[in-house]
Design an enzyme around this catalytic site. Structure first.
Site, PDB file in Angstrom:
ATOM      1  N   ASP A  43      10.250 -17.928 -90.826  1.00 36.24           N
ATOM      2  CA  ASP A  43      10.517 -19.097 -91.838  1.00 36.24           C
ATOM      3  C   ASP A  43       9.244 -19.500 -92.579  1.00 36.24           C
ATOM      4  OD1 ASP A  43      12.988 -19.391 -90.620  1.00 36.24           O
ATOM      5  OD2 ASP A  43      12.126 -20.705 -88.635  1.00 36.24           O
TER       6      ASP A  43
ATOM      7  N   LYS B 273       9.828 -16.490 -96.809  1.00 41.57           N
ATOM      8  CA  LYS B 273      10.006 -14.970 -97.369  1.00 41.57           C
ATOM      9  C   LYS B 273      11.054 -15.022 -98.708  1.00 41.57           C
ATOM     10  CE  LYS B 273      11.336 -13.711 -93.314  1.00 41.57           C
ATOM     11  NZ  LYS B 273      10.761 -15.042 -92.472  1.00 41.57           N
TER      12      LYS B 273
ATOM     13  N   GLY C 248      17.346 -17.039 -91.446  1.00 43.74           N
ATOM     14  CA  GLY C 248      18.071 -18.028 -92.288  1.00 43.74           C
ATOM     15  C   GLY C 248      17.160 -18.255 -93.521  1.00 43.74           C
ATOM     16  N   HIS C 249      17.485 -17.866 -94.416  1.00 44.51           N
ATOM     17  CA  HIS C 249      16.851 -17.746 -95.702  1.00 44.51           C
ATOM     18  C   HIS C 249      17.351 -18.660 -96.743  1.00 44.51           C
ATOM     19  CE1 HIS C 249      15.761 -13.255 -94.330  1.00 44.51           C
ATOM     20  NE2 HIS C 249      15.072 -14.289 -93.521  1.00 44.51           N
TER      21      HIS C 249
HETATM   22  P1  GDP Z   1      12.423 -17.662 -94.351  1.00 39.37           P
HETATM   23  O1  GDP Z   1      12.775 -17.505 -93.233  1.00 39.37           O
HETATM   24  O2  GDP Z   1      10.957 -17.090 -94.290  1.00 39.37           O
HETATM   25  O3  GDP Z   1      12.957 -17.432 -95.915  1.00 39.37           O
HETATM   26  O4  GDP Z   1      11.978 -19.207 -94.810  1.00 39.37           O
HETATM   27  P2  GDP Z   1      13.230 -20.280 -94.671  1.00 39.37           P
HETATM   28  O5  GDP Z   1      13.999 -20.418 -95.713  1.00 39.37           O
HETATM   29  O6  GDP Z   1      13.684 -20.296 -93.133  1.00 39.37           O
HETATM   30  O7  GDP Z   1      12.328 -21.748 -94.515  1.00 39.37           O
HETATM   31  C1  GDP Z   1      11.364 -22.060 -95.660  1.00 39.37           C
HETATM   32  C2  GDP Z   1      11.678 -23.422 -96.048  1.00 39.37           C
HETATM   33  O8  GDP Z   1      10.528 -23.984 -96.946  1.00 39.37           O
HETATM   34  C3  GDP Z   1      12.895 -23.360 -97.287  1.00 39.37           C
HETATM   35  O9  GDP Z   1      13.606 -24.515 -97.067  1.00 39.37           O
HETATM   36  C4  GDP Z   1      12.261 -23.235 -98.397  1.00 39.37           C
HETATM   37  O10 GDP Z   1      13.199 -23.966 -99.614  1.00 39.37           O
HETATM   38  C5  GDP Z   1      11.266 -24.064 -98.304  1.00 39.37           C
HETATM   39  N1  GDP Z   1       9.792 -23.695 -98.938  1.00 39.37           N
HETATM   40  C6  GDP Z   1       9.551 -22.471 -99.340  1.00 39.37           C
HETATM   41  N2  GDP Z   1       8.392 -22.430-100.157  1.00 39.37           N
HETATM   42  C7  GDP Z   1       7.972 -23.876-100.203  1.00 39.37           C
HETATM   43  C8  GDP Z   1       6.835 -24.606-100.659  1.00 39.37           C
HETATM   44  O11 GDP Z   1       5.980 -24.024-101.090  1.00 39.37           O
HETATM   45  N3  GDP Z   1       7.023 -25.891-100.328  1.00 39.37           N
HETATM   46  C9  GDP Z   1       7.942 -26.582 -99.801  1.00 39.37           C
HETATM   47  N4  GDP Z   1       7.736 -27.883 -99.806  1.00 39.37           N
HETATM   48  N5  GDP Z   1       8.882 -25.915 -99.221  1.00 39.37           N
HETATM   49  C10 GDP Z   1       9.146 -24.518 -99.379  1.00 39.37           C
HETATM   50  P1  IMO Z   2      13.666 -16.060 -90.335  1.00 39.92           P
HETATM   51  O1  IMO Z   2      14.126 -14.407 -90.976  1.00 39.92           O
HETATM   52  C1  IMO Z   2      12.106 -18.061 -87.009  1.00 39.92           C
HETATM   53  C2  IMO Z   2      13.295 -16.423 -83.270  1.00 39.92           C
HETATM   54  C3  IMO Z   2      14.256 -17.273 -82.217  1.00 39.92           C
HETATM   55  C4  IMO Z   2      13.518 -16.984 -80.890  1.00 39.92           C
HETATM   56  C5  IMO Z   2      13.344 -15.520 -80.840  1.00 39.92           C
HETATM   57  C6  IMO Z   2      14.512 -14.558 -80.553  1.00 39.92           C
HETATM   58  O2  IMO Z   2      14.872 -17.046 -91.027  1.00 39.92           O
HETATM   59  O3  IMO Z   2      12.082 -15.846 -90.422  1.00 39.92           O
HETATM   60  P2  IMO Z   2      16.812 -13.932 -81.431  1.00 39.92           P
HETATM   61  O4  IMO Z   2      18.016 -14.561 -81.579  1.00 39.92           O
HETATM   62  O5  IMO Z   2      16.078 -13.019 -82.593  1.00 39.92           O
HETATM   63  O6  IMO Z   2      16.985 -12.982 -80.351  1.00 39.92           O
HETATM   64  O7  IMO Z   2      15.569 -14.901 -81.062  1.00 39.92           O
HETATM   65  O8  IMO Z   2      13.166 -15.390 -82.266  1.00 39.92           O
HETATM   66  N1  IMO Z   2      13.723 -16.069 -84.388  1.00 39.92           N
HETATM   67  C7  IMO Z   2      13.468 -16.587 -85.473  1.00 39.92           C
HETATM   68  N2  IMO Z   2      12.409 -17.736 -85.782  1.00 39.92           N
HETATM   69  N3  IMO Z   2      12.950 -17.392 -88.006  1.00 39.92           N
HETATM   70  C8  IMO Z   2      13.729 -16.677 -87.665  1.00 39.92           C
HETATM   71  O9  IMO Z   2      14.357 -15.822 -89.028  1.00 39.92           O
HETATM   72  C9  IMO Z   2      14.068 -16.092 -86.645  1.00 39.92           C
HETATM   73  N4  IMO Z   2      14.954 -15.088 -86.126  1.00 39.92           N
HETATM   74  C10 IMO Z   2      14.800 -15.023 -84.961  1.00 39.92           C
HETATM   75  O10 IMO Z   2      13.996 -18.378 -82.353  1.00 39.92           O
HETATM   76  O11 IMO Z   2      12.396 -17.684 -80.560  1.00 39.92           O
HETATM   77 MG    MG Z   3      14.049 -18.740 -91.895  1.00 41.40          MG
END
Ligand code: GDP
Ligand code: IMO
Ligand code: MG
Length: 426
Positions: free
Chosen positions: A13, A16, A40-41
């Site tokens: 999270d 990426k 979750g992206h």
């Molecule tokens: P990922 O799993 O690494 O792709 O990240 P996620 O999408 O799960 O979580 C990142 C969250 O932060 C998302 O809701 C993005 O829209 C938000 N986000 C990404 N970059 C920034 C930033 O520079 N500032 C803020 N405030 N939010 C950001």
């Molecule tokens: P993105 O791509 C954050 C965590 C789960 C748990 C551990 C194992 O959005 O960064 P699993 O279901 O993979 O066997 O769970 O990994 N986890 C994540 N945490 N971002 C994710 O994906 C994750 N995918 C799995 O919360 O601790």
């Molecule tokens: Mg994520």
């Protein structure tokens, strides 16, 4: 031609998807190389928010080929739902392709994941309950189903005769779950064959071969280095390899194909699920970061645990992730902070021993406390800034310190969720 891998440098999270989306603009082929719908992206572009679990976010750009590689695990119904949501949003999915070698998450994988999590009294992992661990377990145990099996009834039948007796014994005797008949699994597989049919790329070797010359390839990782099954906070990890090296095994390209590996770090750290987290803040500051940063899981909605930036894991991430530069996200979350802390080492509370490098045995992490240095905040809204020079001095000082810690350059600074809220440095 330049081929780049995007790797989460923390516990997932990190933002990426935002970075992948930015880089996808100049890429021809985008490959998701590991993980499944545990990811979750989120991408925010043109006042719209797009959420992805399996499909590379590059799909938002017209004409880009998006390939879900052999290193992934795919839950058919989740895939179908995600594709339909994209189509409803007007996104063209004709260039979406799936490797026939990707593994299938079956209903029993999800049941076993749920059972293991719900009944654990000790050592709970806090998984997403999406069946990821059990799917990879079966793959490694040579008991998994791959997408190509769906199109070969004879092979599928032979495989099920081997897999099912043992699978059913385990489901019933170990987990107390219902067994599956061969007819039921065969019918499910017929349904899955229809779901994947428009996307399965049987000529994937041709795709990879033809993209080798002159095309820009972007490798999209899920999760992060600290969740890597070999290098993360084992056993509190996912069951695949998010590190840069995972891009090779998960895509079908060798290491000679990779030019750059961009790590993605938040200006602080979050983690979902169980496991050690030395800089975790269980106080008002942690709540403040969670609320301003909207730190709630995209996949499960769980509140993310929050903490100060951890330089010990950052340096470790640079090393094992194979990173060549870093994208730093969510720095705007600190706009209202008087002070910002960075953990530069761990101290063992039992004997005062200082750890400057990451101690991999997580069972002793409960004895560790962070050694912090404190930086002055900038108390300015930076979300509208687009040039590095225009950032407040204290913000630049903070970034310079992080760059010194990383020992690789910061190439991208993100100051908000939107595609536009980005500063390309250097
Ligand atoms: P990922 O799993 O690494 O792709 O990240 P996620 O999408 O799960 O979580 C990142 C969250 O932060 C998302 O809701 C993005 O829209 C938000 N986000 C990404 N970059 C920034 C930033 O520079 N500032 C803020 N405030 N939010 C950001
Ligand atoms: P993105 O791509 C954050 C965590 C789960 C748990 C551990 C194992 O959005 O960064 P699993 O279901 O993979 O066997 O769970 O990994 N986890 C994540 N945490 N971002 C994710 O994906 C994750 N995918 C799995 O919360 O601790
Ligand atoms: Mg994520």
């Amino acid at each position: 031609m330049s081929n780049t891998v995007v790797v989460g440098a923390q516990w997932g999270d990190e933002g990426k998807a935002k970075i992948t989306d930015l880089l996808a603009k100049n890429s021809d082929l985008i490959i998701r190389y590991q993980g499944g719908c545990n990811a979750g992206h989120t991408v925010v572009a043109d006042n719209k928010t797009y959420k992805f679990h399996l499909i590379p976010s590059g799909i938002l750009y017209e004409g880009k080929v998006c390939f879900i590689g052999a290193g992934t695990v795919i839950h058919p119904e989740t895939f179908e739902r995600e594709v339909n949501e994209l189509i409803e949003q007007g996104i063209d999915v004709k260039n979406l392709k799936i490797s026939p070698l990707a593994s299938i998450t079956m209903p029993y994988h999800i049941e076993v994941d749920g059972y293991s999590e719900d009944t654990a009294t000790k050592g709970k992992i806090g998984t997403t309950k999406k069946g990821i661990g059990p799917t990879y377990t079966d793959k490694a145990a040579r008991m998994g189903l791959k997408i190509e099996d769906l199109y070969s009834p004879e092979a599928l039948s032979e495989k099920l005769d081997v897999i099912l007796p043992l699978k059913n014994k385990t489901l019933e005797k170990v987990y107390g779950l219902q067994p599956y008949t061969k007819e039921c699994i065969t019918a499910l597989c017929e349904k899955y064959a229809q779901i994947f049919k428009p996307y399965v790329c049987f000529d994937w070797q041709e795709l990879l071969h033809s993209s080798k010359k002159g095309k820009n390839i972007l490798f999209e990782g899920a999760q992060g280095v600290m969740l890597d099954v070999d290098y993360g906070t084992y056993p509190f990890v996912t069951s695949s390899n998010p590190i840069g090296g995972g891009a090779c095994t998960g895509s079908g390209y060798g290491p000679t194909m990779i030019d750059e590996v961009i790590g993605v770090s938040k200006a602080y750290v979050t983690r979902v699920g169980e496991g050690p987290f030395v800089t975790e803040l269980k106080d008002e500051t942690g709540d403040k970061i969670r609320n301003i940063g909207h730190e709630f899981g995209t996949t499960t909605g769980r509140p993310r645990r929050t903490g100060w930036f951890d330089a010990v894991i950052a340096k470790y991430g640079v090393l094992v992730g194979g990173l060549t530069s870093m994208a730093l996200t969510k720095i705007d979350v600190f706009d209202s902070f008087d002070e910002i802390k960075v953990c530069v080492a761990y101290k063992d509370t039992r004997d005062g021993k200082i750890y400057n490098t990451y101690p991999t045995n997580v069972y002793m992490h409960k004895y560790l406390e962070p050694v912090y240095e404190t930086h002055k905040g900038w108390k300015t809204d930076i979300s509208g800034i687009r040039k590095y020079e225009d950032l407040p001095e204290n913000c630049k000082k903070y970034l310079a310190r992080l760059e010194e810690i990383f020992e690789i350059p910061i190439s991208i600074v993100s100051v908000g969720p939107d595609r536009e809220q980005t500063i390309f440095k250097n």
